[in-house]
Design an enzyme around this catalytic site. Sequence first.
Site, short mmCIF file in Angstrom:
data_model
loop_
_atom_site.label_atom_id
_atom_site.label_comp_id
_atom_site.label_asym_id
_atom_site.label_seq_id
_atom_site.Cartn_x
_atom_site.Cartn_y
_atom_site.Cartn_z
N HIS A 15 0.81 -1.18 0.11
CA HIS A 15 -0.08 0.19 0.09
C HIS A 15 0.72 1.21 -0.12
O HIS A 15 1.99 1.12 -0.09
CB HIS A 15 -0.98 0.03 1.11
CG HIS A 15 -0.27 -0.44 2.39
ND1 HIS A 15 0.17 0.76 3.19
CD2 HIS A 15 0.13 -1.33 3.20
CE1 HIS A 15 0.70 0.24 4.46
NE2 HIS A 15 0.59 -0.88 4.48
N ALA A 16 0.15 2.35 -0.04
CA ALA A 16 1.04 3.64 -0.15
C ALA A 16 2.04 3.90 0.90
O ALA A 16 3.24 4.21 0.37
CB ALA A 16 -0.15 4.71 0.06
#
Length: 92
Positions: A15-16
Amino acid sequence: MPDLRLTVIDPSGLHARPAARFVQAASRFASRIAIQYDGREADAKSLIALLGLTIRPSSEITLTADGPDADEALSALAAELTPYVAAAEPAG
């Protein structure tokens, strides 16, 4: 060209937050670094490209590096991803 195969173990995938840390780490190296997933490849120095791969949990990814500091880059990037991936193994 050295490469590493990794399995994503984080329940949220890549994820980010870890992707941003990974891109920052990759940007420190002169080598061309790419991440491959599901038949697609992205420049490891581009957050947008990396997030565009949508790497899910339990996915296998391959990191490749080509350049003067390729081995050092792969070692550093594998260490950066340690909380999010299973043990690395040579892909070649």
